[in-house]
Write an enzyme that holds these catalytic residues in place. Structure first.
Site, PDB file in Angstrom:
ATOM      1  N   ASP A 277       0.817  -1.213   0.000  1.00  0.00           N
ATOM      2  CA  ASP A 277       0.000   0.000   0.000  1.00  0.00           C
ATOM      3  C   ASP A 277       0.853   1.267   0.000  1.00  0.00           C
ATOM      4  OD1 ASP A 277      -2.487   1.257  -0.141  1.00  0.00           O
ATOM      5  OD2 ASP A 277      -2.629   1.505   2.035  1.00  0.00           O
ATOM      6  N   ASP A 315      -3.560  -4.245  -5.182  1.00  0.00           N
ATOM      7  CA  ASP A 315      -2.874  -2.979  -5.476  1.00  0.00           C
ATOM      8  C   ASP A 315      -1.407  -3.131  -5.867  1.00  0.00           C
ATOM      9  OD1 ASP A 315      -5.261  -1.748  -4.785  1.00  0.00           O
ATOM     10  OD2 ASP A 315      -4.590  -1.184  -2.779  1.00  0.00           O
ATOM     11  N   ASP A 462     -11.260   1.396   5.511  1.00  0.00           N
ATOM     12  CA  ASP A 462     -10.152   1.565   4.573  1.00  0.00           C
ATOM     13  C   ASP A 462      -8.977   2.288   5.225  1.00  0.00           C
ATOM     14  OD1 ASP A 462     -11.526   0.439   2.328  1.00  0.00           O
ATOM     15  OD2 ASP A 462     -12.639   2.308   2.130  1.00  0.00           O
TER      16      ASP A 462
END
Length: 488
Positions: A277, A315, A462
Site C-alpha cells: 500500500d 494494489d 479503509d
C-alpha cells in the site's frame, strides 16, 4: 521462434511457441447471470459433457491410442500410465507422450483434467493443440509434479476447429531420468460449475470468524446486530492474510480445512508484498524479498489440494508507480511471478487471480503489460475493483479491454473476477471510506465476470479517513456497515 525436431513414425507433433493462442473458459452460466445467492453457485446448471479422450483410465494393459515419443517409454502399471523419461534432454518437447485424433470446435468450452505424480520434482507441459503446423495450442499449461498424486483441471475455450487435434504431455528438459505417472485423463466438452474448485464444493464459504460475525456475537444486544448479521455476516466473503496472521501455513490450512469440512469454497486474499500500500493506511508487508518468498510458499502449501479461490496482492501491480526505482519495480514483479508460480505448483485445486487494479486507475494496455510481467499467465486470471466501488458493468468493460490488450500483445486472455462488496451505488470518485456507498451483488458465478466476489469485508475500514476518521484500516465499524446496508 519455430521449434524443430525429426518427425517420428508416430507423427509426433511439436508446439510452435510463436503460435500460442490461449483463451479463457467461462462457466456455462456466465452468459446469463444466475439469481444471487449467499451460498454461491447452487442452481447453475452444468452443461452436458462429452468425453474426447480414449483409454484415459488405463483399466486394461494396453496404452493405445496413447503414443510415446523419443526419450519416453510407456506402460500400464497398477492401473496408471507409467512413463519412464530419459535424462539429458534440453526442451520439454524432447520427451513427450500424446493422443491424436481429437476434434475441437472453435468457441467450444472444454476441460482437460488428469491425476499426476512423479518420482522426483519435475516440470511438465500439458497441451491441447493442433497436431500439424502451425501447432496452435488453445491450452498450454506448465505444472510441477512430485511424489504426491494431485488432480489437475484446466478449463479453456478452443480458438480453432479441427479434427486433427491432440493432447500432449511434454516431459523433457531434465538432466536426470524420472518416472511420471498419469491417470484418469479426461478431455471433455463443456465448462460449468462442475469444473475446477467450484465443482468440488456446494457454494461459497461464509467465514464464521469474519470481523462482522465476531462483532455481532460480541454485541448481540445492539440494535444494529440483527441487520449486520442478516446483510453482511451471513454472506460469503474473503479472509485476508498478511503479516498479522502468525504461522501462515497453519492459518491458511485451518481456514481452508474448515471450508472443506463444510463442503464450501473459501476465498482468501494474500496481502503481504513488501512495501504494501505504498506505506499508506494499509502499509506493511514482508520485511524483505526473501521473507516474502518464504511466506507465499508457506501460504500456497497451506492450501494443498483443497479447493480455494485466492486473490493475489491487492494494489501491488497498480502501485508499481509508487516505487522509487526500476530496480524495485522489477523486484516486485519478480515476487508476484514467484507467487503465481507457487500457487500454480503447490495448490492445484486453487483458482488464483492476480490483482489488476480498477477501472479508472491504470490504462488497460499498460495493465495488460504489467499483468504479463507479473505472471498472470501462470494462474486463472486477474481481479478487479478490490476494495473499490466501481460498478460491475464498468469493471467488466475494463476487464474486457485488458483482455483485448493481452490478446493483441501476447496471444492469450484470462478470466477475471470483480469485487462487488461495496459497489451497489458505484463510485463517487473517493476510495477511502466514502459516504453514500452500498452493498453490491453477493458472491456468485457469472453476472458480468467469471465470478462476483465480496473481497473487501463490508464494514472494515479503509483507514482513518472519509466517514470513519478514527477507525484504522482493517478494523470493523458497525456504523460503516449500517451505512453500506442503507446506502447512506
Amino acid at each position: 521462434m519455430s521449434l524443430h525436431r525429426t518427425e517420428s513414425p508416430l507423427s509426433l507433433r511439436l508446439l510452435a511457441s510463436s503460435a500460442l493462442t490461449l483463451t479463457t473458459a467461462l462457466f456455462a452460466a456466465c452468459g446469463t447471470a444466475p439469481t444471487p445467492s449467499v451460498d454461491g453457485p447452487e442452481g447453475v446448471t452444468a452443461s452436458s459433457l462429452t468425453e474426447l479422450v480414449v483409454n484415459g483410465t488405463f483399466s486394461s494393459t494396453t496404452t493405445a491410442p496413447w503414443w510415446s515419443g523419443p526419450n519416453t517409454a510407456s506402460r500400464v502399471d497398477t492401473g496408471r500410465l507409467r512413463v519412464d523419461v530419459a535424462g539429458g534432454t534440453v526442451n520439454p518437447w524432447d520427451a513427450l507422450i500424446g493422443q491424436d485424433g481429437i476434434t475441437l470446435v472453435n468457441g467450444q468450452a472444454y476441460t482437460l483434467a488428469f491425476t499426476a505424480s512423479a518420482t522426483a520434482s519435475t516440470a511438465v507441459r500439458a497441451t491441447v493443440q493442433l497436431g500439424s503446423a502451425p501447432y496452435t495450442a488453445p491450452l498450454d499449461q506448465h505444472i510441477t509434479l512430485d511424489g504426491t498424486p494431485r488432480r489437475f483441471s484446466f478449463p479453456f475455450t478452443s480458438s480453432l476447429s479441427t479434427s486433427g487435434g491432440q493432447v500432449t504431455f511434454q516431459l523433457g528438459g531434465r538432466a536426470s531420468a524420472v518416472t511420471v505417472f498419469l491417470d484418469d485423463i479426461s478431455l471433455s466438452t463443456g465448462s460449468s460449475t462442475g469444473s475446477g474448485p467450484l465443482g468440488m464444493t456446494s457454494g461459497f464459504y461464509v467465514d464464521p470468524n469474519s470481523n462482522p460475525a465476531a462483532w455481532v456475537r460480541a454485541n448481540s444486544g445492539d440494535s444494529r446486530a440483527a441487520r449486520i448479521q442478516s446483510a453482511i455476516a451471513s454472506r460469503p466473503g474473503a479472509r485476508w492474510f498478511g503479516n498479522w496472521s502468525g504461522d501462515i501455513a497453519s492459518a491458511v490450512s485451518s481456514f481452508v480445512a474448515a471450508a472443506d469440512a463444510a463442503d464450501k469454497l473459501p476465498v482468501l486474499v494474500a496481502y503481504n508484498i513488501p512495501g504494501r500500500d505504498c506505506g499508506s493506511h494499509s502499509g506493511g508487508g514482508a520485511g524483505s524479498p526473501e521473507a516474502y518468498r518464504t511466506w507465499i510458499t508457506a501460504f500456497a502449501s497451506g492450501l494443498g489440494s483443497r479447493p480455494a479461490i485466492v486473490i493475489i496482492e491487492p494494489d501491488a501491480v497498480a502501485q508499481l508507480d509508487c516505487l522509487p526505482s526500476d530496480t524495485e519495480r522489477q523486484t516486485r514483479l519478480g515476487l508476484l511471478r514467484y507467487a503465481t508460480e507457487r500457487l500454480r505448483d503447490l495448490a492445484p485445486n486453487t483458482w488464483a487471480y492476480l490483482d489488476g487494479g480498477n477501472a479508472r486507475w491504470i490504462a488497460a494496455d499498460t495493465m495488460a503489460q504489467r499483468l504479463e510481467s507479473a505472471g498472470v499467465r501462470n494462474v486463472r486470471g486477474f481481479a478487479l475493483n478490490v476494495s473499490n466501488f466501481y460498478t460491475t458493468a464498468e469493471s467488466a468493460s475494463y476487464g474486457s479491454a485488458v483482455n483485448t490488450a493481452l490478446n493483441n500483445r501476447y496471444g492469450y486472455t484470462r478470466a477475471f473476477v470483480v469485487d462487488t462488496s461495496r459497489n451497489g451505488n458505484g463510485s463517487n470518485g473517493e476510495w477511502c471510506n466514502p459516504g453514500g456507498r452500498k452493498l453490491g451483488t453477493p458472491s456468485q458465478v457469472g453476472g458480468g465476470a467469471e465470478l462476483l466476489l465480496w473481497v473487501k469485508v463490508p464494514g472494515d475500514s479503509d483507514g482513518q479517513c472519509g466517514i470513519a476518521p478514527g477507525t484504522p484500516a482493517g478494523q470493523f465499524s458497525p456504523d460503516l456497515a449500517i451505512r453500506l446496508i442503507d446506502g447512506t
